[in-house]
Design an enzyme around this catalytic site. Structure first.
Site, PDB file in Angstrom:
ATOM      1  N   ASP A 214       3.899   8.682  -4.619  1.00 39.12           N
ATOM      2  CA  ASP A 214       3.509   7.699  -5.643  1.00 39.12           C
ATOM      3  C   ASP A 214       4.142   8.037  -6.989  1.00 39.12           C
ATOM      4  OD1 ASP A 214       2.262   5.452  -6.580  1.00 39.12           O
ATOM      5  OD2 ASP A 214       0.310   6.397  -6.861  1.00 39.12           O
TER       6      ASP A 214
ATOM      7  N   ARG B  29       6.418   4.126 -12.321  1.00 41.36           N
ATOM      8  CA  ARG B  29       6.182   4.730 -13.642  1.00 41.36           C
ATOM      9  C   ARG B  29       7.350   5.606 -14.081  1.00 41.36           C
ATOM     10  NH1 ARG B  29       0.788   7.338 -12.230  1.00 41.36           N
ATOM     11  NH2 ARG B  29       1.380   6.576 -10.164  1.00 41.36           N
TER      12      ARG B  29
ATOM     13  N   HIS C 252      12.358   3.624  -7.079  1.00 41.76           N
ATOM     14  CA  HIS C 252      12.382   3.743  -5.613  1.00 41.76           C
ATOM     15  C   HIS C 252      13.709   4.356  -5.161  1.00 41.76           C
ATOM     16  CE1 HIS C 252       8.682   1.644  -5.554  1.00 41.76           C
ATOM     17  NE2 HIS C 252       9.177   0.450  -5.842  1.00 41.76           N
TER      18      HIS C 252
ATOM     19  N   GLU D 299      -0.706  -2.817   2.436  1.00 43.59           N
ATOM     20  CA  GLU D 299      -1.082  -3.555   1.212  1.00 43.59           C
ATOM     21  C   GLU D 299       0.103  -3.782   0.270  1.00 43.59           C
ATOM     22  OE1 GLU D 299      -2.907  -0.761   2.328  1.00 43.59           O
ATOM     23  OE2 GLU D 299      -4.290  -2.113   3.341  1.00 43.59           O
TER      24      GLU D 299
ATOM     25  N   TRP E 191       2.713  -5.389   0.622  1.00 44.84           N
ATOM     26  CA  TRP E 191       3.263  -6.754   0.651  1.00 44.84           C
ATOM     27  C   TRP E 191       2.793  -7.550  -0.559  1.00 44.84           C
ATOM     28  CZ3 TRP E 191       6.989  -7.349   4.100  1.00 44.84           C
ATOM     29  CH2 TRP E 191       6.956  -6.634   5.298  1.00 44.84           C
TER      30      TRP E 191
ATOM     31  N   ARG F 189       2.953  -6.739  -3.575  1.00 41.05           N
ATOM     32  CA  ARG F 189       3.806  -6.491  -4.756  1.00 41.05           C
ATOM     33  C   ARG F 189       4.701  -7.688  -5.019  1.00 41.05           C
ATOM     34  NH1 ARG F 189       5.153  -0.317  -5.630  1.00 41.05           N
ATOM     35  NH2 ARG F 189       3.040   0.389  -5.328  1.00 41.05           N
TER      36      ARG F 189
ATOM     37  N   LEU G  90      12.434  19.392  13.099  1.00 36.67           N
ATOM     38  CA  LEU G  90      11.376  18.678  12.371  1.00 36.67           C
ATOM     39  C   LEU G  90      11.200  17.247  12.895  1.00 36.67           C
ATOM     40  CD1 LEU G  90       9.567  18.581   9.677  1.00 36.67           C
ATOM     41  CD2 LEU G  90      11.573  17.508   8.642  1.00 36.67           C
TER      42      LEU G  90
ATOM     43  N   ARG H 216      -6.630   9.519  -4.543  1.00 35.99           N
ATOM     44  CA  ARG H 216      -7.104   8.567  -3.530  1.00 35.99           C
ATOM     45  C   ARG H 216      -6.310   8.768  -2.244  1.00 35.99           C
ATOM     46  NH1 ARG H 216      -6.956   4.822  -7.932  1.00 35.99           N
ATOM     47  NH2 ARG H 216      -4.779   4.251  -7.524  1.00 35.99           N
ATOM     48  N   ILE H 217      -6.879   8.261  -1.141  1.00 39.84           N
ATOM     49  CA  ILE H 217      -6.186   8.311   0.156  1.00 39.84           C
ATOM     50  C   ILE H 217      -5.419   7.004   0.383  1.00 39.84           C
ATOM     51  CG2 ILE H 217      -6.495   8.574   2.665  1.00 39.84           C
ATOM     52  CD1 ILE H 217      -7.193  11.103   1.091  1.00 39.84           C
TER      53      ILE H 217
HETATM   54  C1  FPP Z   1       5.052   4.258  -4.600  1.00 38.08           C
HETATM   55  O1  FPP Z   1       5.400   4.303  -5.964  1.00 38.08           O
HETATM   56  C2  FPP Z   1       6.254   4.240  -3.765  1.00 38.08           C
HETATM   57  C3  FPP Z   1       6.560   3.264  -2.850  1.00 38.08           C
HETATM   58  C4  FPP Z   1       5.646   2.138  -2.547  1.00 38.08           C
HETATM   59  C5  FPP Z   1       7.833   3.275  -2.107  1.00 38.08           C
HETATM   60  C6  FPP Z   1       8.276   4.612  -1.619  1.00 38.08           C
HETATM   61  C7  FPP Z   1       9.589   4.500  -0.940  1.00 38.08           C
HETATM   62  C8  FPP Z   1      10.628   5.331  -1.108  1.00 38.08           C
HETATM   63  C9  FPP Z   1      10.599   6.542  -1.958  1.00 38.08           C
HETATM   64  C10 FPP Z   1      11.866   5.085  -0.332  1.00 38.08           C
HETATM   65  C11 FPP Z   1      11.818   5.966   0.870  1.00 38.08           C
HETATM   66  C12 FPP Z   1      12.610   5.440   1.960  1.00 38.08           C
HETATM   67  C13 FPP Z   1      12.583   5.945   3.217  1.00 38.08           C
HETATM   68  C14 FPP Z   1      13.359   5.289   4.288  1.00 38.08           C
HETATM   69  C15 FPP Z   1      11.790   7.129   3.573  1.00 38.08           C
HETATM   70  P1  FPP Z   1       4.859   3.143  -6.920  1.00 38.08           P
HETATM   71  O2  FPP Z   1       5.878   2.057  -6.951  1.00 38.08           O
HETATM   72  O3  FPP Z   1       3.499   2.732  -6.480  1.00 38.08           O
HETATM   73  O4  FPP Z   1       4.814   3.866  -8.299  1.00 38.08           O
HETATM   74  P2  FPP Z   1       3.798   3.529  -9.511  1.00 38.08           P
HETATM   75  O5  FPP Z   1       2.446   3.985  -9.058  1.00 38.08           O
HETATM   76  O6  FPP Z   1       4.348   4.353 -10.615  1.00 38.08           O
HETATM   77  O7  FPP Z   1       3.874   2.058  -9.781  1.00 38.08           O
END
Ligand code: FPP
Length: 258
Positions: A24, A28, A41, A71, A73, A75, A135, A198-199
């Site tokens: 997460d 930000r 991302h 959940e 989706w 966004r 792994l 949170r989980i």
């Molecule tokens: C949460 O951060 C992150 C995501 C919903 C996407 C995570 C995906 C990747 C890091 C790409 C990985 C790809 C593969 C194939 C493993 P957020 O957007 O909720 O951050 P925020 O809480 O700051 O808004």
């Protein structure tokens, strides 16, 4: 006290065999730099690469990453579209490297919602790495803990309907066997980056005895040092699996002496 596979009685300091991560803080991270959320991302993929490297080097057996929840989706459409494209690109770009490093890639979650193009890419990546013995890297995509438990219950219900199973034979063990990750060691350590505690509908069943570790570090900043700190925190904890501390210590002493 029954032996837990993750518990090394001789030292009491077993390394985690299975680590799960809620990645997460991408949005930000980007916003703090005046960039669009999607750039977070993109940078998050670098942190995935580094974490896979660290886990592999540490000899972790399984690493499970929460990439997209049931959940997510909700966004903005643009962000969802970007994430789908990113999965597609990352799978295409990284799978050969994973294969070369003997890593087995698995996607867990309801992939039926993905485009045919992405589903094909997933199938190809899983097929290529299926026989690898290093792994096991699980990427949770369109995954939700409630979805997982529901699909497991449905499978058992189908067996009951087909006359293969009596409802009284439905046990925790049988239900657990139908869940994602059932064939892997239990999750020992669950890390969540980004500061929330949170989980978020991640591995609800599988986290029953996991140590939970929360850090304010945003996912794109999660590096080798951050990984090492999480593992060190895990090693400093006493895992009791429902027993008392005195029982665990007595059991460890017994094991050390004999
Ligand atoms: C949460 O951060 C992150 C995501 C919903 C996407 C995570 C995906 C990747 C890091 C790409 C990985 C790809 C593969 C194939 C493993 P957020 O957007 O909720 O951050 P925020 O809480 O700051 O808004």
């Amino acid at each position: 006290m029954s032996q837990h596979p993750a518990f090394d009685a001789s030292t009491g300091k077993a390394c985690p065999r299975h680590i799960a991560i809620i990645m997460d803080g991408n949005g930000r991270w980007a916003e703090a730099r005046g960039k669009a959320r999607i750039m977070g991302h993109k940078q998050g993929v670098e942190a995935v690469r580094e974490t896979v490297r660290c886990a592999s080097r540490l000899g972790v057996e399984a690493l499970t990453l929460f990439a997209f929840s049931s959940e997510n989706w909700r966004r903005p459409e643009e962000e969802v579209k970007f994430l789908m494209e990113l999965f597609f690109l990352v799978l295409g770009r990284e799978v050969k490297k994973l294969h070369k490093n003997n890593i087995q890639l698995r996607i867990i979650g309801d992939t039926s919602a993905f485009s045919d193009r992405l589903k094909k890419k997933i199938d190809e990546a899983q097929a290529l790495t299926a026989s690898n013995t290093g792994l096991v890297l699980n990427v949770a995509a369109n995954y939700g803990g409630r979805w997982d438990i529901t699909q497991a219950a449905r499978r058992l219900a189908d067996k009951v309907k087909a006359g293969e199973l009596d409802s009284v034979q439905i046990t925790e063990e049988r239900l657990g066997q139908q869940l994602c990750l059932a064939e892997l060691p239990p999750v020992d350590l669950m890390i969540r980056t980004g500061g929330d505690h949170r989980i978020s509908n991640f591995l609800l069943w599988q986290l029953a005895y996991a140590e939970l570790y929360f850090t304010d570090t945003l996912w794109p900043d999660f590096d080798e040092q951050a990984f090492a700190e999480a593992v060190a925190a895990f090693l400093s904890r006493e895992r009791r699996f429902g027993c008392t501390g005195a029982q665990v210590r007595a059991w460890m002493n017994d094991k050390q002496q004999g």
